[in-house]
Design a protein around this motif. Structure first.
Motif, PDB file in Angstrom:
ATOM      1  N   ALA A 208       0.826  -1.203   0.000  1.00 15.33           N
ATOM      2  CA  ALA A 208       0.000   0.000   0.000  1.00 15.33           C
ATOM      3  C   ALA A 208       0.860   1.252   0.000  1.00 15.33           C
ATOM      4  O   ALA A 208       0.485   2.278  -0.571  1.00 15.33           O
ATOM      5  CB  ALA A 208      -0.925  -0.007   1.214  1.00 15.33           C
ATOM      6  N   GLU A 209       2.011   1.186   0.630  1.00 15.91           N
ATOM      7  CA  GLU A 209       2.994   2.268   0.630  1.00 15.91           C
ATOM      8  C   GLU A 209       4.322   1.701   0.150  1.00 15.91           C
ATOM      9  O   GLU A 209       4.653   0.544   0.452  1.00 15.91           O
ATOM     10  CB  GLU A 209       3.159   2.863   2.034  1.00 15.91           C
ATOM     11  CG  GLU A 209       1.914   3.517   2.595  1.00 15.91           C
ATOM     12  CD  GLU A 209       1.512   4.765   1.827  1.00 15.91           C
ATOM     13  OE1 GLU A 209       2.415   5.400   1.229  1.00 15.91           O
ATOM     14  OE2 GLU A 209       0.309   5.092   1.806  1.00 15.91           O
ATOM     15  N   PRO A 210       5.100   2.492  -0.562  1.00 19.35           N
ATOM     16  CA  PRO A 210       6.415   2.001  -0.988  1.00 19.35           C
ATOM     17  C   PRO A 210       7.322   1.760   0.207  1.00 19.35           C
ATOM     18  O   PRO A 210       7.269   2.486   1.199  1.00 19.35           O
ATOM     19  CB  PRO A 210       6.952   3.133  -1.873  1.00 19.35           C
ATOM     20  CG  PRO A 210       6.197   4.348  -1.449  1.00 19.35           C
ATOM     21  CD  PRO A 210       4.846   3.868  -1.033  1.00 19.35           C
ATOM     22  N   SER A 211       8.125   0.726   0.122  1.00 19.84           N
ATOM     23  CA  SER A 211       9.045   0.389   1.212  1.00 19.84           C
ATOM     24  C   SER A 211      10.476   0.655   0.766  1.00 19.84           C
ATOM     25  O   SER A 211      10.897   0.159  -0.282  1.00 19.84           O
ATOM     26  CB  SER A 211       8.905  -1.086   1.598  1.00 19.84           C
ATOM     27  OG  SER A 211       9.943  -1.451   2.503  1.00 19.84           O
ATOM     28  N   PRO A 212      11.251   1.391   1.557  1.00 20.77           N
ATOM     29  CA  PRO A 212      12.660   1.603   1.212  1.00 20.77           C
ATOM     30  C   PRO A 212      13.552   0.414   1.569  1.00 20.77           C
ATOM     31  O   PRO A 212      14.736   0.418   1.244  1.00 20.77           O
ATOM     32  CB  PRO A 212      13.047   2.838   2.022  1.00 20.77           C
ATOM     33  CG  PRO A 212      12.150   2.804   3.218  1.00 20.77           C
ATOM     34  CD  PRO A 212      10.858   2.186   2.741  1.00 20.77           C
ATOM     35  N   ASP A 213      12.994  -0.594   2.237  1.00 20.55           N
ATOM     36  CA  ASP A 213      13.785  -1.757   2.647  1.00 20.55           C
ATOM     37  C   ASP A 213      14.314  -2.481   1.407  1.00 20.55           C
ATOM     38  O   ASP A 213      13.538  -2.932   0.565  1.00 20.55           O
ATOM     39  CB  ASP A 213      12.906  -2.707   3.460  1.00 20.55           C
ATOM     40  CG  ASP A 213      13.683  -3.892   4.030  1.00 20.55           C
ATOM     41  OD1 ASP A 213      14.826  -4.143   3.575  1.00 20.55           O
ATOM     42  OD2 ASP A 213      13.132  -4.570   4.916  1.00 20.55           O
ATOM     43  N   PRO A 214      15.653  -2.610   1.268  1.00 25.23           N
ATOM     44  CA  PRO A 214      16.188  -3.275   0.077  1.00 25.23           C
ATOM     45  C   PRO A 214      15.701  -4.704  -0.110  1.00 25.23           C
ATOM     46  O   PRO A 214      15.742  -5.224  -1.230  1.00 25.23           O
ATOM     47  CB  PRO A 214      17.710  -3.241   0.311  1.00 25.23           C
ATOM     48  CG  PRO A 214      17.935  -2.146   1.289  1.00 25.23           C
ATOM     49  CD  PRO A 214      16.716  -2.118   2.165  1.00 25.23           C
ATOM     50  N   ALA A 215      15.223  -5.333   0.967  1.00 28.71           N
ATOM     51  CA  ALA A 215      14.730  -6.706   0.852  1.00 28.71           C
ATOM     52  C   ALA A 215      13.289  -6.780   0.370  1.00 28.71           C
ATOM     53  O   ALA A 215      12.800  -7.874   0.075  1.00 28.71           O
ATOM     54  CB  ALA A 215      14.850  -7.417   2.204  1.00 28.71           C
ATOM     55  N   ALA A 216      12.595  -5.641   0.293  1.00 29.26           N
ATOM     56  CA  ALA A 216      11.194  -5.654  -0.109  1.00 29.26           C
ATOM     57  C   ALA A 216      11.050  -6.164  -1.542  1.00 29.26           C
ATOM     58  O   ALA A 216      11.906  -5.939  -2.399  1.00 29.26           O
ATOM     59  CB  ALA A 216      10.598  -4.258   0.024  1.00 29.26           C
ATOM     60  N   ALA A 217       9.941  -6.836  -1.802  1.00 31.26           N
ATOM     61  CA  ALA A 217       9.730  -7.456  -3.110  1.00 31.26           C
ATOM     62  C   ALA A 217       9.765  -6.444  -4.243  1.00 31.26           C
ATOM     63  O   ALA A 217      10.178  -6.764  -5.363  1.00 31.26           O
ATOM     64  CB  ALA A 217       8.395  -8.197  -3.114  1.00 31.26           C
ATOM     65  N   GLU A 218       9.340  -5.204  -3.960  1.00 34.02           N
ATOM     66  CA  GLU A 218       9.295  -4.203  -5.034  1.00 34.02           C
ATOM     67  C   GLU A 218      10.670  -3.864  -5.595  1.00 34.02           C
ATOM     68  O   GLU A 218      10.779  -3.316  -6.702  1.00 34.02           O
ATOM     69  CB  GLU A 218       8.611  -2.932  -4.537  1.00 34.02           C
ATOM     70  CG  GLU A 218       9.382  -2.186  -3.461  1.00 34.02           C
ATOM     71  CD  GLU A 218       8.485  -1.232  -2.693  1.00 34.02           C
ATOM     72  OE1 GLU A 218       8.651  -0.013  -2.860  1.00 34.02           O
ATOM     73  OE2 GLU A 218       7.600  -1.722  -1.942  1.00 34.02           O
ATOM     74  N   HIS A 219      11.724  -4.185  -4.844  1.00 32.37           N
ATOM     75  CA  HIS A 219      13.085  -3.907  -5.310  1.00 32.37           C
ATOM     76  C   HIS A 219      13.726  -5.108  -6.000  1.00 32.37           C
ATOM     77  O   HIS A 219      14.931  -5.090  -6.285  1.00 32.37           O
ATOM     78  CB  HIS A 219      13.954  -3.444  -4.145  1.00 32.37           C
ATOM     79  CG  HIS A 219      13.431  -2.208  -3.474  1.00 32.37           C
ATOM     80  ND1 HIS A 219      13.251  -1.022  -4.144  1.00 32.37           N
ATOM     81  CD2 HIS A 219      13.020  -1.989  -2.193  1.00 32.37           C
ATOM     82  CE1 HIS A 219      12.757  -0.114  -3.302  1.00 32.37           C
ATOM     83  NE2 HIS A 219      12.615  -0.679  -2.126  1.00 32.37           N
ATOM     84  N   HIS A 220      12.932  -6.125  -6.267  1.00 34.56           N
ATOM     85  CA  HIS A 220      13.451  -7.335  -6.917  1.00 34.56           C
ATOM     86  C   HIS A 220      12.522  -7.737  -8.062  1.00 34.56           C
ATOM     87  O   HIS A 220      11.770  -8.706  -7.958  1.00 34.56           O
ATOM     88  CB  HIS A 220      13.605  -8.465  -5.897  1.00 34.56           C
ATOM     89  CG  HIS A 220      14.551  -8.131  -4.796  1.00 34.56           C
ATOM     90  ND1 HIS A 220      15.905  -8.342  -4.891  1.00 34.56           N
ATOM     91  CD2 HIS A 220      14.333  -7.542  -3.577  1.00 34.56           C
ATOM     92  CE1 HIS A 220      16.491  -7.925  -3.783  1.00 34.56           C
ATOM     93  NE2 HIS A 220      15.569  -7.434  -2.964  1.00 34.56           N
TER      94      HIS A 220
END
Length: 423
Positions: A210-222
């Motif tokens: 629902a909100e972007p996550s800055p966590d490098p492990a978040a799925a949106e960064h892969h």
């Protein structure tokens, strides 16, 4: 040049106000979403009658990704609203998405755009011209600056910056900016690889929460294979310039031949842990590139550095990115006598809307778009400050290449390479 740079980049106006819809008293969103370190990007005073991308889209640039259709719709609205803008389609992708080119210049230049383009045909073979005819062309014609955004579809900040650059140039009220547009025609290629961009943005939207996550492990960064770097058939369009195997490249080669730009900038992204790169390029520089072209790299580098220094932004030069292989846009255009350059912003295909970096800082889409915007405006200012010399050097470099010794290469007439090299 300092006057123009100051007008473009050091105005006391903060992030620009844009046109309000009729009857709407609410303030429109700012041009760019807040940057992660709280910076404001100073811009010249802007005409409220010209719609900003933020007002048109309903959100500040950098707050979310803009789909290709919305980007094209905004450019069409800008064309309708401003006599400084003319938008045309110069080709299409494998999937039929239009390849757009927005010309931004003075109203007088836009009114005679077809005439300017016809006159520039003589630049293709200046060896046929007398010295007096060459000088007359350099004195009469505006220089052309082509700014290409998003050739790698997952390097997703530059198409956002393309909209901002088109808007600022079209809406600027400052006299120095108007003077710059008298001397240059800026061609904005806002999304050079729309199929790859749409694939990347769709993948990102499906994987984020629902909100972007800055966590490098978040799925949106892969993002899943194949990512958005290549075009529909996964071809890297920034390796295709000398060969012309893809429809996007072939259309772009024809447009370059028609416009004969003096400056061509490809705006990219690199590793998220980096800063910003602009020329001078790293060694090796191909020795067949005319020395006149190579000298301009230092001039444009100084113009960009001055703009970044005023904002306290870190950058580097003369490392990592060479000027050698003609399959790349910057090298290909440099062999033609233009000043071909690559600009690289930290980010890459995994940065999303916000990414925490190893040093703990957060890199946002707005951060990335802002730096590409500032570099774009600085490049236009640098070109406008000495447009006649740019044209002279371009014509002289083309004439020297035609007069010098060369090798002969033959392709079958039906081969893609033959068509690509015909210009």
């Amino acid at each position: 040049m300092k006057t123009i740079l100051s007008a473009l980049l050091l105005s006391t106006c903060a992030l620009a106000a844009a046109a309000q819809p009729p009857g709407d008293t609410a303030a429109p969103p700012p041009l760019l979403a807040p940057l992660s370190a709280g910076e404001l990007v100073p811009l010249p005073a802007l005409d409220p009658a010209v719609p900003s991308p933020a007002a048109f889209l309903g959100h500040s640039l950098g707050a979310r990704f803009t789909r290709s259709a919305d980007l094209r719709a905004y450019l069409a609205a800008l064309d309708a609203a401003s006599p400084k803008v003319s938008v045309e389609e110069y080709g299409e992708s494998w999937l039929g998405r239009p390849l757009m080119l927005a010309a931004v210049s003075s109203p007088e230049n836009i009114a005679r755009l077809d005439e300017i383009r016809r006159e520039r045909a003589a630049l293709a073979d200046p060896s046929r011209l007398s010295a007096a005819e060459r000088e007359a062309l350099a004195e009469r014609l505006p220089a052309v600056v082509w700014l290409a955004y998003g050739v790698h579809g997952d390097e997703a900040s530059s198409p956002e910056a393309a909209m901002a650059a088109a808007y600022v140039l079209a809406a600027a009220r400052d006299g120095a900016v108007a003077g710059a547009l008298d001397r240059v025609v800026v061609l904005i290629d806002p999304s050079s690889n729309p199929d790859g961009r749409e694939r990347y943005v769709s993948d990102y939207q499906e994987r984020r929460g629902a909100e972007p996550s800055p966590d490098p492990a978040a799925a949106e960064h892969h993002p899943p294979w194949p990512g958005g770097r290549g075009n529909h058939y996964l071809f890297d369009l920034n390796r295709d310039w000398a060969w012309g195997t893809q429809p996007e490249t072939r259309a772009r080669l024809a447009a370059v031949a028609a416009w004969q730009p003096q400056v061509y900038v490809d705006l990219h992204e690199m590793s998220a842990s980096e800063t910003y790169f602009f020329p001078p390029s790293a060694e090796p520089v191909n020795p067949l590139i005319d020395p006149r072209v190579v000298r301009w790299l230092e001039t444009f580098g100084r113009g960009n550095a001055a703009a970044f220094d005023r904002l306290g932004w870190i950058y580097f030069k003369a490392e990592s990115y060479d000027l050698f292989y003609p399959g790349y846009a910057d090298s290909y255009l440099s062999f033609r006598g233009a000043v071909g350059m690559t600009y690289e912003m930290a980010g890459g295909g995994r940065a999303g809307l916000a990414l925490e970096r190893p040093d703990g800082s957060v890199l946002t889409l707005a951060d990335r778009a802002a730096r590409h915007l500032v570099a774009s405006l600085a490049t236009v200012a640098t070109a406008a400050a000495d447009a006649t010399r740019l044209l002279r050097d371009f014509v002289d470099a083309r004439a020297a290449a035609a007069a010098g010794p060369g090798d002969l290469y033959l392709w079958p007439a039906a081969a893609a390479e033959a068509g690509a090299l015909a210009d």
